[in-house]
Design an enzyme around this catalytic site. Structure first.
Site, PDB file in Angstrom:
ATOM      1  N   THR A  60     -33.865  35.416 -15.286  1.00 11.38           N
ATOM      2  CA  THR A  60     -34.967  36.508 -14.869  1.00 11.38           C
ATOM      3  C   THR A  60     -36.140  36.769 -15.696  1.00 11.38           C
ATOM      4  O   THR A  60     -35.907  36.546 -16.946  1.00 11.38           O
ATOM      5  CB  THR A  60     -34.182  37.826 -14.506  1.00 11.38           C
ATOM      6  OG1 THR A  60     -33.640  38.126 -15.628  1.00 11.38           O
ATOM      7  CG2 THR A  60     -33.128  37.764 -13.276  1.00 11.38           C
TER       8      THR A  60
ATOM      9  N   ASP B 268     -29.232  37.079 -16.355  1.00  8.41           N
ATOM     10  CA  ASP B 268     -30.104  37.991 -16.061  1.00  8.41           C
ATOM     11  C   ASP B 268     -30.696  38.580 -17.423  1.00  8.41           C
ATOM     12  O   ASP B 268     -29.925  39.287 -18.138  1.00  8.41           O
ATOM     13  CB  ASP B 268     -29.301  39.171 -15.562  1.00  8.41           C
ATOM     14  CG  ASP B 268     -30.519  40.094 -14.692  1.00  8.41           C
ATOM     15  OD1 ASP B 268     -31.465  40.289 -15.183  1.00  8.41           O
ATOM     16  OD2 ASP B 268     -29.957  41.054 -14.174  1.00  8.41           O
ATOM     17  N   ILE B 269     -31.776  37.747 -18.116  1.00 13.74           N
ATOM     18  CA  ILE B 269     -32.346  38.285 -19.599  1.00 13.74           C
ATOM     19  C   ILE B 269     -33.618  39.054 -19.415  1.00 13.74           C
ATOM     20  O   ILE B 269     -33.880  39.532 -20.266  1.00 13.74           O
ATOM     21  CB  ILE B 269     -32.316  37.086 -20.176  1.00 13.74           C
ATOM     22  CG1 ILE B 269     -33.217  35.955 -19.429  1.00 13.74           C
ATOM     23  CG2 ILE B 269     -30.897  36.274 -20.436  1.00 13.74           C
ATOM     24  CD1 ILE B 269     -33.643  34.751 -20.300  1.00 13.74           C
ATOM     25  N   LYS B 270     -34.312  38.921 -18.309  1.00 15.70           N
ATOM     26  CA  LYS B 270     -35.569  39.786 -18.044  1.00 15.70           C
ATOM     27  C   LYS B 270     -36.511  39.558 -19.481  1.00 15.70           C
ATOM     28  O   LYS B 270     -37.037  40.551 -19.997  1.00 15.70           O
ATOM     29  CB  LYS B 270     -35.403  41.246 -17.964  1.00 15.70           C
ATOM     30  CG  LYS B 270     -34.315  41.558 -16.702  1.00 15.70           C
ATOM     31  CD  LYS B 270     -34.345  42.989 -16.339  1.00 15.70           C
ATOM     32  CE  LYS B 270     -33.677  43.213 -14.839  1.00 15.70           C
ATOM     33  NZ  LYS B 270     -32.035  42.911 -15.158  1.00 15.70           N
ATOM     34  N   ARG B 271     -36.481  38.484 -19.942  1.00 13.15           N
ATOM     35  CA  ARG B 271     -37.274  38.024 -21.016  1.00 13.15           C
ATOM     36  C   ARG B 271     -39.015  38.134 -20.453  1.00 13.15           C
ATOM     37  O   ARG B 271     -39.353  37.776 -19.284  1.00 13.15           O
ATOM     38  CB  ARG B 271     -37.150  36.761 -21.679  1.00 13.15           C
ATOM     39  CG  ARG B 271     -35.753  36.787 -22.172  1.00 13.15           C
ATOM     40  CD  ARG B 271     -35.469  37.703 -23.418  1.00 13.15           C
ATOM     41  NE  ARG B 271     -34.254  37.633 -23.973  1.00 13.15           N
ATOM     42  CZ  ARG B 271     -33.136  38.417 -23.920  1.00 13.15           C
ATOM     43  NH1 ARG B 271     -33.184  39.536 -23.081  1.00 13.15           N
ATOM     44  NH2 ARG B 271     -32.140  38.108 -24.566  1.00 13.15           N
TER      45      ARG B 271
END
Length: 303
Positions: free
Chosen positions: A123, A95-98
């Site tokens: 993510t 879950d890095i939401k880059r």
């Protein structure tokens, strides 16, 4: 994404969130380790070992922020945790939401799909534009690891209405524009895996937005969902069950599992006396995982 869909069918839809803040581990246990990061790693290993052996989950979601907050030692633990998940046979979701432009996005893709921080699925935040998604699709190819991604669509936080629910001048909601792009990308690269039964890119859809659940599940029937918000955030199993229909999904629970020992009647006396062991809290996490799996499957059966 196909492997995750198949494993969710075998093990149940639960995703164990390893958003492991050191404060989730009793102080008397943390003191037994050289530092908080090593205590987190030991706890993660015990949980992964139990849920993989008991087949109570199909994947683990590792939220990078908790490891970044512990500095260099924390990032080592992040890398080790991902390896433990993948070696256990479960799917690792980072879950890095880059989400960034051009060469920066290329670098993010390389950083998380290869090398020390290699994972199976990440993510992505799409709000700098859909060109930011392109570098990640290159790793969907089998020779590059067959990697996948979940794109933020309808998140579990109350503030999601500030942006995701905004109406476009062209009609419809912003989140629908994102969802349509996820479908377009998946269709475009589906030729790589024509036998797959779900899109190569999935969507993050929270279990806290009951009014959106049935609509989004029907609108995107072939998109596999990552479903946060169940448990500690207040998302109900019945909402998650709606989102698990059609192509299905995986339902994340983090604090509800990591902190299960705090509400575990079997451990009340040990909590009071400060004599909890690592085995105690890991066993409690395993029981919570098994309960969550049964809760989700029961709600799905009652649809």
């Amino acid at each position: 994404m196909q492997r995750l869909q198949e494993l969710a069918a075998q093990n149940g839809p639960l995703c164990v969130g390893l958003d492991t803040d050191p404060s989730y581990i009793p102080e008397n246990i943390r003191k037994q380790f050289a530092n908080d990061a090593q205590a987190v790693l030991a706890y993660n290993k015990e949980i992964i070992k139990r849920v993989s052996a008991e087949k109570s989950a199909c994947c683990c979601k590792v939220q990078i922020a908790y490891y970044e907050a512990m500095g260099l030692e924390g990032m080592k633990v992040y890398a080790q945790t991902l390896k433990e998940v993948r070696n256990s046979g479960l799917i690792a979701i980072s879950d890095i939401k880059r989400g960034d432009i051009g060469a920066t996005s290329d670098a993010y893709a390389k950083a998380h799909f290869t090398g020390d921080f290699e994972t199976d699925i990440i993510t992505i935040n799409p709000y700098m534009g859909f060109d930011t998604l392109v570098p990640f699709t290159k790793y969907a190819e089998a020779e590059k690891g067959g990697k996948g991604a979940f794109v933020l669509l309808c998140t579990s936080n109350p503030g999601m209405t500030d942006i995701e629910h905004q109406e476009l001048k062209s009609g419809g909601l912003l989140l629908e524009r994102v969802g349509d792009e996820i479908v377009r990308i998946s269709t475009e690269i589906k030729s790589l895996y024509p036998e797959q039964t779900c899109g190569l890119f999935g969507a993050v859809v929270g279990a806290t937005q009951e009014k959106d659940a049935r609509y989004l599940r029907d609108k995107y029937p072939e998109t596999f969902f990552l479903i946060p918000g169940y448990g500690a955030q207040g998302g109900a199993a019945r909402i998650a069950a709606t989102l698990l229909d059609k192509a299905g999904g995986t339902v994340n629970s983090s604090r509800g599992i990591l902190c299960a020992w705090k509400k575990d009647a079997e451990l009340a006396s040990k909590v009071e006396s400060g004599t909890l062991t690592m085995e105690d809290i890991a066993d409690s996490a395993a029981r919570a995982s098994d309960f969550s799996k049964k809760d989700l499957l029961g709600a799905k059966a009652n649809l």
